[in-house]
Motif scaffolding. Structure first.
Motif, PDB file in Angstrom:
ATOM      1  N   PRO A 166      -0.087  20.650  46.318  1.00 43.42           N
ATOM      2  CA  PRO A 166      -1.535  20.397  46.340  1.00 43.42           C
ATOM      3  C   PRO A 166      -2.093  20.070  44.963  1.00 43.42           C
ATOM      4  N   ALA A 167      -1.322  20.340  43.904  1.00 45.39           N
ATOM      5  CA  ALA A 167      -1.776  19.997  42.557  1.00 45.39           C
ATOM      6  C   ALA A 167      -1.962  18.494  42.397  1.00 45.39           C
ATOM      7  N   ALA A 168      -1.426  17.710  43.355  1.00 45.98           N
ATOM      8  CA  ALA A 168      -1.565  16.251  43.262  1.00 45.98           C
ATOM      9  C   ALA A 168      -2.903  15.767  43.812  1.00 45.98           C
ATOM     10  N   ASP A 169      -3.699  16.674  44.390  1.00 42.01           N
ATOM     11  CA  ASP A 169      -4.995  16.289  44.970  1.00 42.01           C
ATOM     12  C   ASP A 169      -5.826  15.413  44.033  1.00 42.01           C
ATOM     13  N   LEU A 170      -5.933  15.862  42.771  1.00 41.40           N
ATOM     14  CA  LEU A 170      -6.831  15.177  41.839  1.00 41.40           C
ATOM     15  C   LEU A 170      -6.323  13.764  41.522  1.00 41.40           C
ATOM     16  N   ALA A 171      -4.986  13.638  41.433  1.00 38.19           N
ATOM     17  CA  ALA A 171      -4.414  12.315  41.179  1.00 38.19           C
ATOM     18  C   ALA A 171      -4.631  11.414  42.393  1.00 38.19           C
ATOM     19  N   VAL A 172      -4.536  11.980  43.587  1.00 37.29           N
ATOM     20  CA  VAL A 172      -4.798  11.212  44.806  1.00 37.29           C
ATOM     21  C   VAL A 172      -6.251  10.748  44.810  1.00 37.29           C
TER      22      VAL A 172
END
Ligand code: TYD
Ligand code: MG
Length: 454
Positions: A368-374
């Motif tokens: 879920p740490a990829a949320d911001l990059a998404v």
């Protein structure tokens, strides 16, 4: 013979009384006491499990133990994924799509181990011995002293390998082709797969031979055959990747002898699988100009950071058709969530647009740490304003629109800095290592403002 005395047991709380009462004195329920005979019948004596057994030795957790001595296969990425080498007597299951390279990987493991002097038996139930030998030639393993057989009867296999010194490793390719004569049924049926695996696992435990079972994977991504197969073995490994891409990842889903956070990375080449010891930049696209709709996320695989590129495409629809949303390499439910937060908290509208999200290189992201990059890729695609090229982006997005901290932020930034990234877009509260400038975001709206230049 003494008259059996009745006892009265409360059906609600289980308390026992010597005489009947209207109300249970323990739980105060009414009319719950029922008479039960207290005599010990032959039946109950035989079914009382609290007597008649052999005592078992109980030891403390602090008792001395010998750590299992691991067998290094010499293929480091494989050893890393299984926790540092093969544990003798352990049973492993390797799953993966057809054609992904399971047989290739295990033949290479078998060849390497055999060449170092261990007895290794490779049993193929799918290919003839000649086919396997041809493949071995292609892999440059023509001279490896692997003992090869094409067989499908578990009894035949165990009779053969049971004579002589126990092999260090027995590879069964695949468990779905094996059949046990202990039960009825065709190979590949649930009961046959289970029975065959049971015999093979028992052999592993009794003789100290490590057994690797290859398992096919069904369309929905689970290992075909019963789920119970996963409970029977010590380690469950998945071999993943896109067939059209070169890269393959070996990942443990369960490991009784180690962690499940390390991965092994391989590249499928003309002469088999090659190890990729430094996968950090594998999934990045090299380009000279910044492009809108892309963002780089520093993923973490065990102790190794892997930088991956997230790509988004937003297509405005003129007609009133229901727009499509599709995600490859990322959970589509999570994509819907990020879109919803962007709409509800940041005032952006994707309602009339088709949205596509892709993780480059066939990589799969679950962090879920990829949320911001998404979110950054989506906003950048919508506004056609690129994210700075040498920036990495991380952060989990809450439904409230807040950007939440991520695990190992500093480690991820450090690796990105090592690879020449100059900027990190991160949640508040992450220590930045030197060599990389950080912009901190408390709310998703701040990221949107940053990209839109507001
Ligand atoms: P394989 O190990 O047979 O897959 P699985 O056992 O998982 O079904 O791998 C098959 C694919 O690997 C095949 O399509 C071709 C490719 N391959 C190479 O590219 N190079 C090689 O040296 C080998 C042996 C296979
Ligand atoms: Mg195969």
């Amino acid at each position: 013979m003494a008259k059996p005395r009745n006892r009265y047991v409360c059906q609600a709380c289980g308390s026992e009384q010597s005489r009947w009462q209207g109300q249970c004195p323990d739980c105060a329920e009414w009319n719950t006491l029922a008479a039960e005979s207290a005599v010990v019948t032959v039946f109950s004596a035989r079914h009382d499990l609290s007597t008649g057994g052999r005592p078992v030795e109980l030891v403390g957790l602090d008792a001395e133990i010998a750590l299992p001595k691991r067998l290094k296969t010499g293929i480091e990425e494989f050893d890393r994924a299984i926790g540092g080498g093969i544990v003798p007597g352990s049973a492993m299951l390797v799953g993966g799509d057809p054609g992904i390279g399971k047989s290739t990987l295990l033949l290479q493991v078998a060849g390497k181990l055999a060449a170092s002097g261990s007895r290794v038996v490779y049993v193929s139930g799918e290919e003839s011995a000649d086919q396997v030998r041809l493949r071995a030639l292609r892999l440059g393993l023509g001279n490896a002293p692997v003992q090869l057989a094409a067989a499908t009867s578990v009894r035949d296999i165990l009779t053969t390998v049971g004579s002589g010194p126990a092999p260090a490793l027995l590879v069964i390719d695949s468990i779905q082709t094996m059949h046990s004569d202990l039960i009825e049924g065709a190979p590949g049926t649930v009961s046959q797969v289970r029975a065959s695996a049971q015999e093979l696992v028992r052999f592993a435990k009794e003789r100290g031979t490590a057994v690797i079972l290859v398992g096919h994977v069904t369309k929905d991504g689970t290992i075909a055959g019963p789920r119970v197969l996963e409970h029977m073995v010590d380690t469950v490994l998945g071999f993943e990747g896109e067939r059209s891409h070169q890269y393959r990842i070996l990942r443990a889903a369960k490991n009784r002898f180690g962690g499940t956070d390390e991965i092994g990375v391989f590249a499928m080449e003309g002469a088999g699988l090659k190890e990729v010891p430094n996968p950090s930049v594998l999934f990045l696209t090299q380009r000279s100009e910044p492009v809108s709709g892309t963002a780089v996320f520093p993923a973490l695989e065990g102790t190794r950071p892997v930088l991956v590129e997230i790509q988004a495409l937003v297509v405005r629809l003129a007609s009133g058709a229901t727009p499509r949303r599709a995600a490859v390499g990322w959970d589509s439910g999570r994509l819907a969530m990020v879109l919803a937060v962007l709409e509800a908290r940041c005032g952006l509208s994707f309602a009339t647009a088709e949205v596509y999200l892709n993780v480059a290189g066939g990589y799969r992201l679950a962090d879920p740490a990829a949320d911001l990059a998404v979110a950054a890729a989506l906003v950048s695609a919508l506004s056609e304003r690129p994210v700075p090229q040498l920036a990495v982006i991380m952060g989990e997005i809450a439904l409230s629109g807040e950007v939440r901290p991520v695990a190992h932020g500093a480690l991820r930034l450090k690796e990105a800095a090592k690879l020449g990234f100059e900027r990190g877009w991160v949640p508040a509260g992450i220590d930045a290592p030197s060599g990389i400038a950080t912009t901190r975001f408390g709310k998703l709206g701040e990221l949107v403002d940053q990209i839109l230049g507001r």
